[in-house]
Design an enzyme around this catalytic site. Structure first.
Site, PDB file in Angstrom:
ATOM      1  CE  LYS A   1      34.682 104.942 -15.556  1.00  0.00           C
ATOM      2  NZ  LYS A   1      35.733 105.278 -14.599  1.00  0.00           N
TER       3      LYS A   1
ATOM      4  N   GLY B   1      40.807 112.127  -9.419  1.00  0.00           N
ATOM      5  CA  GLY B   1      41.976 112.164  -8.539  1.00  0.00           C
ATOM      6  C   GLY B   1      42.158 113.465  -7.778  1.00  0.00           C
TER       7      GLY B   1
ATOM      8  CB  ALA C   1      35.993 111.010 -11.147  1.00  0.00           C
ATOM      9  N   GLY C   2      36.730 112.077  -8.180  1.00  0.00           N
ATOM     10  CA  GLY C   2      36.845 113.334  -7.436  1.00  0.00           C
ATOM     11  C   GLY C   2      36.567 113.272  -5.948  1.00  0.00           C
TER      12      GLY C   2
ATOM     13  CG  ASN D   1      41.947 103.925  -7.794  1.00  0.00           C
ATOM     14  OD1 ASN D   1      42.643 103.648  -6.813  1.00  0.00           O
ATOM     15  ND2 ASN D   1      42.340 103.636  -9.018  1.00  0.00           N
ATOM     16  CB  THR D   2      42.700 108.955  -6.110  1.00  0.00           C
ATOM     17  OG1 THR D   2      42.722 108.632  -7.499  1.00  0.00           O
ATOM     18  CG2 THR D   2      43.972 109.702  -5.752  1.00  0.00           C
TER      19      THR D   2
END
Lengths: 231, 72
Positions: free
Chosen positions: A74, A135, A161-162, A183-184
């Site tokens: 990635k 995040g 993301a996000g 993830n976050t």
């Protein structure tokens, strides 16, 4: 590390992104990721998180390939420390170089359909548009663009993301995406294991909903009960 | 007996003093590095792990030993 492994298992994830970092040579007892997450069972996706130039990103991924012959990677080249948006000029250049070196490059990018097309043209293996800043937990800010990106390519599209909660993953899947990267949203949830499960169900629900095909939207009401035989 | 000359090198950003002509392979063995799980750079160039034994370390060499950690 064991918590991380448990969350990955609960979420049903197929791929886990990994970063390349220095081995701690003074503390040899420190556990290695590979001792907890078996690369034979979960696909390791080396990524360039934290790289701000094409040079750094290329160095990182070449090292990653050397660790275990990983070709699927990635790419993420950031351009702004505050919002962590990708630097698309550097990203595009790096994609081209890596593809020529035989890498299969999944590319973190902004949600610009034109840029997504250009990435495809230089050999990207998957398009990974952001939903919102990394995040941030804001969810999919521009679903229309994600839908356009989806409709114009046969490459896998993975929202990266996000995301902030499980329903964001459902929306991504309902837009026709092939997966989400989270993830976050899980790691920082009050109950990460429960959120892992929620994401699993959310992805499955979103995919099924997409395949089932939603009804047309209309501003008028239409009765679902038969109108014949009304008393 | 001939005295073994010591040289200074840098491993993962930290200075280390080793015997001159030590091979990279021996150094990594001494550090108990699991070779299958790492990649090695010598002076910013990736080292082919099959050739570690042939590489003799020199003064001011910079070695980076990296592995995977979780993170996206």
């Amino acid at each position: 590390m064991s918590e991380c492994a448990k969350a990955i298992k609960l979420s049903g994830a197929d791929i886990v992104t990994v970063a390349v970092r220095r081995v701690n040579i003074s503390d040899k007892k420190k556990p290695l990721l590979m001792d907890y997450i078996d690369p034979k069972k979960i696909t390791y996706l080396p990524n360039t998180a934290g790289c701000f130039t094409s040079k750094e990103a290329l160095r990182t991924l070449r090292l990653a390939r050397e660790i275990g012959g990983w070709k699927l990677v990635k790419l993420e080249v950031l351009g702004d420390k505050k919002n962590l948006f990708p630097d698309m000029i550097e990203t595009l250049r790096s994609t081209e170089v890596l593809t020529k070196e035989g890498f299969k490059v999944m590319v973190y990018c902004n949600d610009d359909p034109l840029m997504a097309k250009r990435l495809e043209n230089v050999g990207a293996s998957a398009i990974m548009p952001l939903a919102a800043p990394i995040g941030s937990g804001l969810g999919i800010l521009n679903p229309t663009n994600i839908e356009i990106i989806r409709s114009q390519t046969k490459l896998p599209v993975i929202v990266d993301a996000g995301l902030g909660q499980a329903s964001d993953a459902t929306i991504a899947m309902e837009l026709g995406c092939d997966g989400v990267l989270a993830n976050t949203a899980i790691a920082k949830a009050k109950k990460p294991f429960l959120m892992s499960l929620a994401f699993k169900d959310a992805v499955i629900a979103g995919r099924q909903s997409y395949l089932a095909g939603r009804i047309e939207k209309t501003i008028y009401g239409s009765a679902s009960s038969p109108t014949t035989g009304i008393i | 007996m001939k005295k073994i000359k010591k040289i200074k090198i840098k491993v993962n950003g930290k200075f280390s003093t080793i015997n001159e002509n030590l091979s990279l392979f021996t150094l990594l063995n001494q550090l108990k590095i699991p070779l299958k799980k790492v990649a090695i750079e010598l002076n910013h160039e990736i080292v082919d792990k099959k050739k570690l034994n042939n590489i003799k370390l020199r003064k001011d060499d910079k070695i980076e030993i990296v592995h995977f950690i979780g993170g996206g």
